[in-house]
Design a protein around this motif. Sequence first.
Motif, mmCIF file in Angstrom:
data_model
loop_
_atom_site.group_PDB
_atom_site.id
_atom_site.type_symbol
_atom_site.label_atom_id
_atom_site.label_comp_id
_atom_site.label_asym_id
_atom_site.label_seq_id
_atom_site.Cartn_x
_atom_site.Cartn_y
_atom_site.Cartn_z
ATOM 1 N N GLU A 40 1.066 -1.590 -0.224
ATOM 2 C CA GLU A 40 -0.020 -0.134 -0.124
ATOM 3 C C GLU A 40 0.811 1.133 0.027
ATOM 4 N N ASP A 41 0.792 2.323 -0.887
ATOM 5 C CA ASP A 41 1.133 3.797 -0.650
ATOM 6 C C ASP A 41 0.807 4.184 0.077
ATOM 7 N N ARG A 42 1.961 4.695 1.025
ATOM 8 C CA ARG A 42 2.079 5.140 2.641
ATOM 9 C C ARG A 42 3.345 5.952 2.793
ATOM 10 N N ALA A 43 3.725 6.989 3.695
ATOM 11 C CA ALA A 43 4.088 8.006 3.576
ATOM 12 C C ALA A 43 5.273 6.944 4.523
ATOM 13 N N MET A 44 7.187 6.963 3.675
ATOM 14 C CA MET A 44 7.741 6.562 5.084
ATOM 15 C C MET A 44 8.900 7.207 6.388
ATOM 16 N N GLY A 45 8.726 6.269 7.240
ATOM 17 C CA GLY A 45 9.462 7.757 8.751
ATOM 18 C C GLY A 45 10.159 7.804 8.331
ATOM 19 N N ILE A 46 11.494 8.445 9.240
ATOM 20 C CA ILE A 46 12.488 8.616 9.218
ATOM 21 C C ILE A 46 13.093 7.492 9.796
ATOM 22 N N ALA A 47 13.279 7.077 10.839
ATOM 23 C CA ALA A 47 13.792 5.534 10.924
ATOM 24 C C ALA A 47 13.491 4.249 10.307
ATOM 25 N N GLU A 48 12.191 4.499 9.570
ATOM 26 C CA GLU A 48 12.307 2.921 9.016
ATOM 27 C C GLU A 48 13.196 3.038 7.660
ATOM 28 N N SER A 49 12.885 4.688 7.277
ATOM 29 C CA SER A 49 14.282 4.785 6.098
ATOM 30 C C SER A 49 15.491 4.663 6.668
ATOM 31 N N LEU A 50 16.021 4.906 8.000
ATOM 32 C CA LEU A 50 17.357 4.765 8.285
ATOM 33 C C LEU A 50 17.563 3.119 8.463
ATOM 34 N N LYS A 51 16.700 2.222 9.091
ATOM 35 C CA LYS A 51 17.133 0.748 9.148
ATOM 36 C C LYS A 51 16.894 0.168 8.050
ATOM 37 N N LEU A 52 15.907 0.175 6.906
ATOM 38 C CA LEU A 52 15.464 0.128 5.453
ATOM 39 C C LEU A 52 16.944 0.110 4.516
ATOM 40 N N SER A 53 17.613 1.250 4.633
ATOM 41 C CA SER A 53 18.652 1.987 4.631
ATOM 42 C C SER A 53 19.514 0.842 4.830
ATOM 43 N N ALA A 54 20.015 0.884 5.977
ATOM 44 C CA ALA A 54 21.056 -0.072 7.250
ATOM 45 C C ALA A 54 21.195 -1.976 6.392
ATOM 46 N N PHE A 55 19.783 -1.781 5.870
ATOM 47 C CA PHE A 55 19.456 -3.446 5.186
ATOM 48 C C PHE A 55 20.205 -3.178 4.180
ATOM 49 N N TYR A 56 19.729 -2.636 3.220
ATOM 50 C CA TYR A 56 20.502 -1.900 1.703
ATOM 51 C C TYR A 56 22.271 -2.133 1.936
ATOM 52 N N ILE A 57 22.885 -1.742 2.518
ATOM 53 C CA ILE A 57 24.078 -1.363 2.840
ATOM 54 C C ILE A 57 25.292 -2.658 3.415
ATOM 55 N N THR A 58 24.189 -3.023 4.614
ATOM 56 C CA THR A 58 24.474 -4.505 4.844
ATOM 57 C C THR A 58 24.720 -5.157 3.518
ATOM 58 N N ALA A 98 24.379 -4.699 0.940
ATOM 59 C CA ALA A 98 26.252 -4.254 -0.410
ATOM 60 C C ALA A 98 27.542 -5.101 0.224
ATOM 61 N N LEU A 99 27.484 -5.004 1.437
ATOM 62 C CA LEU A 99 28.665 -4.912 1.740
ATOM 63 C C LEU A 99 28.889 -6.888 1.969
ATOM 64 N N ALA A 100 28.109 -7.640 2.105
ATOM 65 C CA ALA A 100 28.342 -8.485 2.291
ATOM 66 C C ALA A 100 28.303 -9.307 0.696
ATOM 67 N N PHE A 101 27.448 -8.801 -0.355
ATOM 68 C CA PHE A 101 28.058 -8.924 -1.739
ATOM 69 C C PHE A 101 29.302 -8.289 -1.806
ATOM 70 N N GLY A 102 30.086 -6.950 -1.110
ATOM 71 C CA GLY A 102 31.508 -7.320 -1.954
ATOM 72 C C GLY A 102 32.036 -8.065 -1.746
ATOM 73 N N ALA A 103 32.042 -8.156 0.145
ATOM 74 C CA ALA A 103 33.249 -9.508 0.456
ATOM 75 C C ALA A 103 32.810 -11.119 0.022
ATOM 76 N N TRP A 104 31.576 -11.740 -1.061
ATOM 77 C CA TRP A 104 31.197 -12.590 -2.117
ATOM 78 C C TRP A 104 32.468 -12.263 -2.928
ATOM 79 N N VAL A 105 32.435 -11.083 -3.497
ATOM 80 C CA VAL A 105 32.998 -10.614 -4.906
ATOM 81 C C VAL A 105 34.528 -11.183 -3.921
#
Length: 334
Positions: free
Chosen positions: A37-55, A57-64
Amino acid sequence: MEFLLASFLGTPVWFWLAFLAIVVALTAFDLGLLHKEDRAMGIAESLKLSAFYITIALAFGAWVWAEKGADLGMKYFTGFFIEKALSIDNIFVISLIFTYFAIPAKYQYRALLWGIIGVIALRGGMIAAGAALVSEAYWVLYIFAAFLLVTGIKMFFAGDSQPDLSNNFAIRWISGHMRVTKELHAERFFVSVPDERTGKMVRAATPLFLALVVINLADLVFAVDSVPAIFAITTDTFVVYTSNIMAILGLRALYFALSAMIDRFHYLKYALAAVLVFIGSKIFVSDFLLGGAKFPPAASLAVTFALIGAGIGWSLWKTRNVPAASQSSSITIP
């Protein structure tokens, strides 16, 4: 099995397929499960999801690193950090675009997601073209390096003027060649509306579609800087593409946290300028001063990380007492 082990642009096919599977899975999970559902994303959720994506990306880098060696592993991380830092400037422009088109926050995430899908294809085309040029003529790297040097120097002295979207060619062209509604229709990019002359139902684009187009065009402009930057680090097509895409995948999540405090990163552009000058100068230093000896990847990663970290830290310190500026605008479709 032989097909999976075959080499494509210097990397086994199975490695490419594994990366594409990760991208598809993350996109489907994001759009299909996290945001049904379309909804606004809060800052806390944004930071958590960003941390997930960065993790991821870093894990993939370790694989590389494990599969392709420490040299390319460090080059992947260098490219990822550069692309991630450059994306902060991209966030500022995206924020202006959404403000100009008066797109509510609850519809921005879906537009960003489809924008990222478009960017994955567009960046792929640009990287493929760059790889073909470099493989045919090594001297193309000198052009990339010189471009980075000039761009970095210009960034040092560039002002803080905002782009004038009212005169954007793409907006004017689409508005002149397509039916465009004056109002939003929730998350839809196209709708059926009655023709003003005949009364028949016709297809028309919405302001959300215009915003999506302008966001993708803006990314092409940013790619003119970022793609040469990563090629100046490595010519391995797999590392170039994956570091780019991994940095971009988390952009839509990071957007909602940083768009609310984008003014806090005022001094980051000077750090990015220094990074571009450093990356561009490496090629000339290696080939003409070091007799072809390569600049150590570990040192390159350390310098890049230090410059970006210093830029972010200095920005946050200098603006610690400055309230976030609010921007407001509206759009008038011709």
